[in-house]
Write an enzyme that holds these catalytic residues in place. Sequence first.
Site, PDB file in Angstrom:
ATOM      1  N   THR A  74       0.632  -1.310  -0.060  1.00  0.00           N
ATOM      2  CA  THR A  74      -0.343  -0.262   0.026  1.00  0.00           C
ATOM      3  C   THR A  74       0.957   0.806  -0.318  1.00  0.00           C
ATOM      4  OG1 THR A  74      -1.393  -0.932   1.315  1.00  0.00           O
ATOM      5  CG2 THR A  74      -1.732   1.469   1.085  1.00  0.00           C
TER       6      THR A  74
ATOM      7  N   ASP B 253       1.818  -7.290  -3.933  1.00  0.00           N
ATOM      8  CA  ASP B 253       1.251  -7.610  -2.927  1.00  0.00           C
ATOM      9  C   ASP B 253       1.944  -8.568  -1.972  1.00  0.00           C
ATOM     10  OD1 ASP B 253      -1.632  -7.264  -2.100  1.00  0.00           O
ATOM     11  OD2 ASP B 253      -0.750  -8.555  -0.944  1.00  0.00           O
TER      12      ASP B 253
ATOM     13  N   SER C  23       0.975 -10.333   0.651  1.00  0.00           N
ATOM     14  CA  SER C  23       0.397 -11.760   1.042  1.00  0.00           C
ATOM     15  C   SER C  23       0.841 -12.288  -0.455  1.00  0.00           C
ATOM     16  CB  SER C  23      -1.243 -11.776   0.537  1.00  0.00           C
ATOM     17  OG  SER C  23      -1.400 -10.485   1.034  1.00  0.00           O
TER      18      SER C  23
ATOM     19  N   THR D 196       3.451  -8.195  15.620  1.00  0.00           N
ATOM     20  CA  THR D 196       3.187  -9.501  14.639  1.00  0.00           C
ATOM     21  C   THR D 196       1.822  -7.883  14.571  1.00  0.00           C
ATOM     22  OG1 THR D 196       3.424 -10.768  16.089  1.00  0.00           O
ATOM     23  CG2 THR D 196       0.740 -10.110  15.241  1.00  0.00           C
TER      24      THR D 196
HETATM   25  N1  ASP Z   1      -1.949  -6.060   0.592  1.00  0.00           N
HETATM   26  C1  ASP Z   1      -0.953  -4.843   1.400  1.00  0.00           C
HETATM   27  C2  ASP Z   1       0.307  -5.866   1.413  1.00  0.00           C
HETATM   28  O1  ASP Z   1       0.134  -6.187   2.430  1.00  0.00           O
HETATM   29  C3  ASP Z   1      -1.906  -4.195   2.181  1.00  0.00           C
HETATM   30  C4  ASP Z   1      -0.030  -3.175   2.676  1.00  0.00           C
HETATM   31  O2  ASP Z   1       0.440  -3.134   2.366  1.00  0.00           O
HETATM   32  O3  ASP Z   1      -0.542  -2.514   3.477  1.00  0.00           O
HETATM   33  O4  ASP Z   1       0.793  -5.966   0.553  1.00  0.00           O
END
Ligand code: ASP
Length: 344
Positions: A13, A57, A59, A166
């Site tokens: 993000t 991302d 994830s 965390t």
């Molecule tokens: N889905 C994003 C990520 O972890 C969320 C973020 O960056 O806050 O890449």
Amino acid sequence: MRSSILIIYTGGTIGMQTDTATGALIPFDFSGIYEEFPSLKRLNVSIDVHTLSPVIDSSNVSPENWVTLATLIRDNYTRYDGFVVLHGTDTMSYTASALSFMFENLTKPVVFTGSQIPIGVLRTDGRENLITAIEIAGARDAAGRPLVPEVSLYFQNHLFRANRTTKRSAEALSAFYSFNFPPLADVGVNISYNQGLIHHPEPSAEQELRVATELSTEVCVIKLFPGISKPILSAILSTPNLKAVILETYGAGNAPTSPWFIELLQEAINRGVIVLNITQCKGGCVSMELYETGLRLLQIGVTSGYDMSTEAAVTKLMYLLGKKLPIEETKELLRTSLRGEITR
Ligand code: ASP
């Protein structure tokens, strides 16, 4: 003396901005960082930016990405005084914990940060996180030594030891917390470093950074819940090549005492699977000798993870199993604080 900092953008993000024409989120170009944040010129640092390709991302992050990131830092290690890694928040604690173990001999700051609101959105938290992370990565004492020569994570006014963190909220701007170890620095009008808590290398420490690039993924996490069934536990424990299970137990390291449960774990341990006990509570420590329900685990050879977070336990196991050490040595190192991940 000016500190030189390498910013590495991996995705997430923080690197997004709103396209004024369409309103959609599009990538932010960090190479234009001085134009976007002219106030950065007032910090006593020089900045280069490296954007990983492709940005992801978080994830989608995998141990291969950790090796790429760690080797990129190693290859640029002598050229810079500190590193700022911009990372998606979802798995930032895993990546930052992994790097804390993979770096052997770290003597320079590696500060992770990100944001909950894109940097190109007016109300972003990314601007302050980024600027303060840069300032911390470049901070030195009167003798020119870095103030925080370890892997850390900066978010919303707190600098934490990375392998203690965390992600605690998908909503709050203070998205990260370290439940079992105090912040390395608190940020208000001034940055107040808690010097007694920060790890400093021995003056005689070897200066060359080594990176452990072998990581084992033959690990899994089992979170206990009332009603966990024999077929499910049995199926997980009979996974071919499984080397270690992180058991997220109740409270101070307690688990059911049902004979089938204990027998399944005992069989796995006899086959050479490491069972590491950490608590599913956010704060506090495993102490298996406290209750009968913990003592049974200790008696069958479950290893205590003390107050390690899940993120630290997963990445520490991947790192240690990658070294292919004898099993007793691996268990001993699991119980030992290698990078300040355990309070002992
Ligand atoms: N889905 C994003 C990520 O972890 C969320 C973020 O960056 O806050 O890449």
